[in-house]
Design an enzyme around this catalytic site. Sequence first.
Site, PDB file in Angstrom:
ATOM      1  N   SER A 132       0.835  -1.213   0.000  1.00  0.00           N
ATOM      2  CA  SER A 132       0.000   0.000   0.000  1.00  0.00           C
ATOM      3  C   SER A 132       0.862   1.252   0.000  1.00  0.00           C
ATOM      4  CB  SER A 132      -0.888   0.019   1.252  1.00  0.00           C
ATOM      5  OG  SER A 132      -1.727  -1.098   1.271  1.00  0.00           O
ATOM      6  N   ILE A 157       2.995  -9.728  -8.860  1.00  0.00           N
ATOM      7  CA  ILE A 157       2.931  -9.019 -10.137  1.00  0.00           C
ATOM      8  C   ILE A 157       2.081  -9.780 -11.152  1.00  0.00           C
ATOM      9  CG2 ILE A 157       4.309  -8.005 -12.021  1.00  0.00           C
ATOM     10  CD1 ILE A 157       4.620  -6.751  -9.081  1.00  0.00           C
ATOM     11  N   ARG A 270     -36.463 -21.617 -10.364  1.00  0.00           N
ATOM     12  CA  ARG A 270     -36.418 -22.481  -9.175  1.00  0.00           C
ATOM     13  C   ARG A 270     -37.732 -22.413  -8.385  1.00  0.00           C
ATOM     14  NH1 ARG A 270     -34.166 -27.036  -7.255  1.00  0.00           N
ATOM     15  NH2 ARG A 270     -33.938 -26.979  -4.979  1.00  0.00           N
ATOM     16  N   GLU A 365      -4.351  -2.477  -7.324  1.00  0.00           N
ATOM     17  CA  GLU A 365      -4.426  -1.046  -7.678  1.00  0.00           C
ATOM     18  C   GLU A 365      -4.856  -0.206  -6.471  1.00  0.00           C
ATOM     19  OE1 GLU A 365      -3.554  -0.002 -10.893  1.00  0.00           O
ATOM     20  OE2 GLU A 365      -3.099  -2.101 -11.250  1.00  0.00           O
TER      21      GLU A 365
HETATM   22  C1  LIG Z   1      -3.719 -11.287  -7.602  1.00  0.00           C
HETATM   23  C2  LIG Z   1      -2.928 -10.028  -7.363  1.00  0.00           C
HETATM   24  C3  LIG Z   1      -2.421  -9.323  -8.448  1.00  0.00           C
HETATM   25  C4  LIG Z   1      -1.648  -8.179  -8.220  1.00  0.00           C
HETATM   26  N1  LIG Z   1      -1.094  -7.526  -9.293  1.00  0.00           N
HETATM   27  C5  LIG Z   1      -0.206  -6.518  -9.066  1.00  0.00           C
HETATM   28  C6  LIG Z   1       0.525  -5.933 -10.158  1.00  0.00           C
HETATM   29  O1  LIG Z   1       0.317  -6.264 -11.336  1.00  0.00           O
HETATM   30  N2  LIG Z   1       1.467  -4.998  -9.876  1.00  0.00           N
HETATM   31  C7  LIG Z   1       1.739  -4.589  -8.600  1.00  0.00           C
HETATM   32  O2  LIG Z   1       2.608  -3.759  -8.411  1.00  0.00           O
HETATM   33  N3  LIG Z   1       1.050  -5.116  -7.538  1.00  0.00           N
HETATM   34  C8  LIG Z   1       0.100  -6.063  -7.744  1.00  0.00           C
HETATM   35  N4  LIG Z   1      -0.571  -6.625  -6.691  1.00  0.00           N
HETATM   36  C9  LIG Z   1      -0.268  -6.182  -5.327  1.00  0.00           C
HETATM   37  C10 LIG Z   1      -1.363  -5.306  -4.732  1.00  0.00           C
HETATM   38  O3  LIG Z   1      -1.435  -4.077  -5.386  1.00  0.00           O
HETATM   39  C11 LIG Z   1      -1.069  -5.162  -3.228  1.00  0.00           C
HETATM   40  O4  LIG Z   1      -1.294  -6.440  -2.656  1.00  0.00           O
HETATM   41  C12 LIG Z   1      -1.935  -4.118  -2.569  1.00  0.00           C
HETATM   42  O5  LIG Z   1      -1.592  -2.831  -3.011  1.00  0.00           O
HETATM   43  C13 LIG Z   1      -1.813  -4.140  -1.016  1.00  0.00           C
HETATM   44  O6  LIG Z   1      -0.486  -4.172  -0.615  1.00  0.00           O
HETATM   45  P1  LIG Z   1      -0.001  -5.295   0.441  1.00  0.00           P
HETATM   46  O7  LIG Z   1      -0.462  -6.614  -0.085  1.00  0.00           O
HETATM   47  O8  LIG Z   1       1.425  -5.112   0.685  1.00  0.00           O
HETATM   48  O9  LIG Z   1      -0.845  -4.998   1.736  1.00  0.00           O
HETATM   49  P2  LIG Z   1      -0.392  -4.026   2.943  1.00  0.00           P
HETATM   50  O10 LIG Z   1       0.050  -2.731   2.397  1.00  0.00           O
HETATM   51  O11 LIG Z   1       0.540  -4.760   3.826  1.00  0.00           O
HETATM   52  O12 LIG Z   1      -1.779  -3.818   3.698  1.00  0.00           O
HETATM   53  C14 LIG Z   1      -2.320  -4.775   4.599  1.00  0.00           C
HETATM   54  C15 LIG Z   1      -3.668  -4.237   5.096  1.00  0.00           C
HETATM   55  O13 LIG Z   1      -3.459  -2.985   5.778  1.00  0.00           O
HETATM   56  C16 LIG Z   1      -4.248  -1.975   5.180  1.00  0.00           C
HETATM   57  N5  LIG Z   1      -3.514  -0.714   5.175  1.00  0.00           N
HETATM   58  C17 LIG Z   1      -2.209  -0.519   4.832  1.00  0.00           C
HETATM   59  N6  LIG Z   1      -1.887   0.771   4.920  1.00  0.00           N
HETATM   60  C18 LIG Z   1      -3.020   1.428   5.311  1.00  0.00           C
HETATM   61  C19 LIG Z   1      -3.351   2.793   5.551  1.00  0.00           C
HETATM   62  N7  LIG Z   1      -2.468   3.772   5.398  1.00  0.00           N
HETATM   63  N8  LIG Z   1      -4.616   3.084   5.946  1.00  0.00           N
HETATM   64  C20 LIG Z   1      -5.539   2.115   6.097  1.00  0.00           C
HETATM   65  N9  LIG Z   1      -5.291   0.803   5.872  1.00  0.00           N
HETATM   66  C21 LIG Z   1      -4.049   0.472   5.474  1.00  0.00           C
HETATM   67  C22 LIG Z   1      -4.509  -2.461   3.761  1.00  0.00           C
HETATM   68  O14 LIG Z   1      -5.666  -1.856   3.198  1.00  0.00           O
HETATM   69  C23 LIG Z   1      -4.664  -3.952   3.984  1.00  0.00           C
HETATM   70  O15 LIG Z   1      -5.973  -4.217   4.409  1.00  0.00           O
HETATM   71  C24 LIG Z   1      -1.407  -7.733  -6.887  1.00  0.00           C
HETATM   72  C25 LIG Z   1      -1.969  -8.432  -5.815  1.00  0.00           C
HETATM   73  C26 LIG Z   1      -2.700  -9.562  -6.034  1.00  0.00           C
HETATM   74  C27 LIG Z   1      -3.273 -10.310  -4.852  1.00  0.00           C
END
Ligand SMILES: Cc1cc2nc3c(=O)[nH]c(=O)nc-3n(C[C@H](O)[C@H](O)[C@H](O)COP(=O)(O)OP(=O)(O)OC[C@H]3O[C@@H](n4cnc5c(N)ncnc54)[C@H](O)[C@@H]3O)c2cc1C
Length: 386
Positions: A132, A157, A270, A365
């Site tokens: 995030s 990714i 149904r 995203e």
């Molecule tokens: C199937 C899949 C495809 C993906 N494709 C891509 C891609 O093509 N390119 C790419 O770069 N990434 C990709 N991602 C990654 C995705 O964008 C991230 O998983 C997402 O942005 C969240 O980051 P994190 O998993 O590190 O969660 P974290 O940042 O660790 O967050 C964990 C939790 O804490 C919450 N949180 C964190 N910070 C805050 C805040 N400031 N305020 C409130 N809540 C917060 C989050 O909302 C979440 O609920 C993909 C993920 C998946 C599962």
Amino acid sequence: MNFKLSTDQLDIKNAVKEWAEKEFTKEIALECDKNEQFPHELHKMAAELGFIGIHFPEKYGGGGFGTLENSLYVEEICQADSGLGIALSLSDLASEVILNNGSEMLKQKCIPRVANGESISAIALTEPEHGSDITKMDTTAVKSGDQWEINGCKTLISNCGIADFYIVLCQTDTTIMPSYRAQSLFLVDADTDGLETTMFKDKLGCRASPTGELSFCNLRVPEENLIGELNKGFYQTMSFFNQSRIEIAAQGVGIAQGAFVRAFYYAKERKTFGKSITEFQAVSHKLADMAIKIESARLLTYKAAWLVDNGQTDPAISSMAKAHAGRVAVEVTDEAIQTLGGAGYLAENEVERFYRDAKITEIYEGTREIQKNTIVRFLLKRGIKN
Ligand SMILES: Cc1cc2nc3c(=O)[nH]c(=O)nc-3n(C[C@H](O)[C@H](O)[C@H](O)COP(=O)(O)OP(=O)(O)OC[C@H]3O[C@@H](n4cnc5c(N)ncnc54)[C@H](O)[C@@H]3O)c2cc1C
């Protein structure tokens, strides 16, 4: 104010619908989901029909349409099948970053090939320690002669392993503060020495769209692979999100609509206690609630797209569209299973897959929470206006 789609927009919507309903067979959808397999044949067909890059300029092989037409395309394919729809909709992921910021050389090199289906694109922002929060990256790019040397790791990714190139966000200076002012985006061809990919298996949903990890070990790219200006990568990424979040919202609307249509027709047929289950208010109101949610998410998504296409991009509205459509997708697919009862739990009845696929629209995203942070940040900055 006019809520009517133009003739061109209706033609696009109908053409995509007709194609997807014919070609996205239940067998292909189940197979791609089960085997975590990207639908390469359908991808080629979509490109031949001009659906991939429908919003790219014609000069680069695109359809010359806008974000709204791309949203209509994405909505229709996700309605036809959530898994195949997501995979195809992500095949041109982040090409907009090159279109919006890249040199003419990079645009000519990458964009026509994505539009004609020869290339698949990907964007690598997320790292093991930074998801995030992408204001600081552990992946670095250091200038070495007339090249940049990249080291680090990107995780989760999309299109990993099938992409022909990756757009990679790197820290280009570790002394400048705040750190997001020292990030840059680079184009990394998939066959570059020093790039390794590792695939993730057994995902909950979007299984036809491969996901994996990239590691960069002394990987070198030429200066011309720097996308746009040095140290502007964070800003370019934020600007890309304003568009990409609308595409994810369109995925959510399509997934919700696809599950709703299936639940609606099932409910009509149904019978329990001697009558159609639609005659029980508990079921009919459920259907009404689903329809209300989808319509509101669709309107918000189209508005966000319209704003982009009319030069009035609004980050708060793009985030609202994504947050709302993602939630609607999760809630509606849940209720769709409930409407089918036990049959809803079986893969062959499809809503089970829609349910699993819906969740990703609230994560990638930017998570739902991050969208809400963005919305309030912009509302505080510019005030509340209707
Ligand atoms: C199937 C899949 C495809 C993906 N494709 C891509 C891609 O093509 N390119 C790419 O770069 N990434 C990709 N991602 C990654 C995705 O964008 C991230 O998983 C997402 O942005 C969240 O980051 P994190 O998993 O590190 O969660 P974290 O940042 O660790 O967050 C964990 C939790 O804490 C919450 N949180 C964190 N910070 C805050 C805040 N400031 N305020 C409130 N809540 C917060 C989050 O909302 C979440 O609920 C993909 C993920 C998946 C599962």
